[in-house]
Design a protein around this motif. Structure first.
Motif, PDB file in Angstrom:
ATOM      1  N   UNK A  60     -43.279  58.441  -9.127  1.00 54.47           N
ATOM      2  CA  UNK A  60     -44.188  59.322  -8.577  1.00 54.47           C
ATOM      3  C   UNK A  60     -44.034  60.699  -8.132  1.00 54.47           C
ATOM      4  N   UNK A  61     -42.370  60.811  -6.948  1.00 52.10           N
ATOM      5  CA  UNK A  61     -41.764  61.630  -6.036  1.00 52.10           C
ATOM      6  C   UNK A  61     -41.923  63.125  -7.412  1.00 52.10           C
ATOM      7  N   UNK A  62     -41.035  62.516  -8.560  1.00 52.92           N
ATOM      8  CA  UNK A  62     -41.361  63.444  -9.377  1.00 52.92           C
ATOM      9  C   UNK A  62     -41.812  64.043  -9.914  1.00 52.92           C
ATOM     10  N   UNK A  63     -42.175  63.253 -10.810  1.00 55.57           N
ATOM     11  CA  UNK A  63     -43.628  63.576 -11.162  1.00 55.57           C
ATOM     12  C   UNK A  63     -44.833  64.759 -10.739  1.00 55.57           C
TER      13      UNK A  63
ATOM     14  N   UNK B 139     -32.462  66.097  -8.215  1.00 57.38           N
ATOM     15  CA  UNK B 139     -31.913  65.673  -7.144  1.00 57.38           C
ATOM     16  C   UNK B 139     -32.822  64.749  -6.507  1.00 57.38           C
ATOM     17  N   UNK B 140     -33.206  63.572  -5.873  1.00 52.32           N
ATOM     18  CA  UNK B 140     -34.209  63.105  -5.412  1.00 52.32           C
ATOM     19  C   UNK B 140     -33.588  61.939  -3.942  1.00 52.32           C
ATOM     20  N   UNK B 141     -33.816  62.241  -2.716  1.00 50.23           N
ATOM     21  CA  UNK B 141     -33.356  61.818  -2.425  1.00 50.23           C
ATOM     22  C   UNK B 141     -34.302  61.062  -0.934  1.00 50.23           C
ATOM     23  N   UNK B 142     -34.686  59.710  -0.438  1.00 51.37           N
ATOM     24  CA  UNK B 142     -35.953  59.288  -0.111  1.00 51.37           C
ATOM     25  C   UNK B 142     -35.378  59.280   1.348  1.00 51.37           C
ATOM     26  N   UNK B 143     -36.236  59.583   2.322  1.00 54.10           N
ATOM     27  CA  UNK B 143     -35.917  59.848   4.246  1.00 54.10           C
ATOM     28  C   UNK B 143     -36.084  58.840   4.298  1.00 54.10           C
ATOM     29  N   UNK B 144     -34.881  58.029   5.301  1.00 51.91           N
ATOM     30  CA  UNK B 144     -35.771  56.463   6.310  1.00 51.91           C
ATOM     31  C   UNK B 144     -36.631  56.668   6.396  1.00 51.91           C
TER      32      UNK B 144
ATOM     33  N   UNK C 151     -37.115  64.142  -0.556  1.00 50.91           N
ATOM     34  CA  UNK C 151     -37.520  65.276  -1.413  1.00 50.91           C
ATOM     35  C   UNK C 151     -36.528  65.650  -2.501  1.00 50.91           C
ATOM     36  N   UNK C 152     -36.646  66.594  -3.462  1.00 53.77           N
ATOM     37  CA  UNK C 152     -36.590  67.061  -4.342  1.00 53.77           C
ATOM     38  C   UNK C 152     -36.183  68.016  -4.795  1.00 53.77           C
ATOM     39  N   UNK C 153     -35.317  68.110  -5.154  1.00 55.10           N
ATOM     40  CA  UNK C 153     -34.122  69.218  -5.392  1.00 55.10           C
ATOM     41  C   UNK C 153     -34.590  69.408  -7.686  1.00 55.10           C
ATOM     42  N   UNK C 154     -34.230  71.041  -7.631  1.00 49.58           N
ATOM     43  CA  UNK C 154     -34.274  71.227  -8.844  1.00 49.58           C
ATOM     44  C   UNK C 154     -34.136  72.244  -8.923  1.00 49.58           C
ATOM     45  N   UNK C 155     -34.524  72.482 -10.403  1.00 53.07           N
ATOM     46  CA  UNK C 155     -34.443  74.165 -11.313  1.00 53.07           C
ATOM     47  C   UNK C 155     -35.362  74.261 -12.314  1.00 53.07           C
TER      48      UNK C 155
ATOM     49  N   UNK D  40     -48.980  61.821  -1.010  1.00 52.64           N
ATOM     50  CA  UNK D  40     -48.638  62.948  -2.888  1.00 52.64           C
ATOM     51  C   UNK D  40     -49.058  64.413  -2.644  1.00 52.64           C
ATOM     52  N   UNK D  41     -48.287  64.653  -1.518  1.00 51.10           N
ATOM     53  CA  UNK D  41     -48.429  65.674  -0.958  1.00 51.10           C
ATOM     54  C   UNK D  41     -47.058  66.665  -0.867  1.00 51.10           C
ATOM     55  N   UNK D  42     -47.474  67.641  -0.998  1.00 47.53           N
ATOM     56  CA  UNK D  42     -45.687  68.900  -1.194  1.00 47.53           C
ATOM     57  C   UNK D  42     -46.323  69.597  -0.187  1.00 47.53           C
TER      58      UNK D  42
END
Length: 102
Positions: A25-28, A46-51, A59-63, A81-83
């Motif tokens: 969901x975060x990616x989309x 890359x994605x990382x779910x915070x505790x 956190x989502x990263x890309x290009x 689902x807010x950024x």
């Protein structure tokens, strides 16, 4: 064996499946953000779910597709689902500023 006991691997599988769904969901959400706001196609690398005690965020990263130097990091709240916390490379900033001037 007592059938009322909870199988720990089942609990882990449920958590993993839930995290996979949240990550998807975060990616989309991130991809949609760039498409709708800036008309850019992006790839998430890359994605990382915070505790959960820190924040309900991934956190989502890309290009930008075709431009690996135009990178970004953005946080997605997996409950709303807010950024937020959008950080971009100078190269991506130039592209976005050019789009906003047109």
């Amino acid at each position: 064996m007592n059938s009322n006991k909870t199988n720990n691997s089942d609990m882990t599988d449920d958590i993993t499946n839930n995290d996979d769904e949240l990550m998807s969901q975060a990616r989309e959400t991130a991809i949609q953000f760039f498409k709708e706001k800036y008309d850019l196609e992006v790839e998430v690398t890359n994605q990382k779910k915070l505790p959960t005690y820190v924040a309900d965020e991934i956190d989502v990263e890309g290009y930008v597709i075709g431009h690996k130097d135009q990178t970004f990091n953005i946080s997605v709240n997996y409950k709303t689902l807010q950024t937020k916390n959008f950080v971009m490379s100078p190269e991506l900033k130039e592209v976005i500023q050019a789009k906003e001037q047109n």
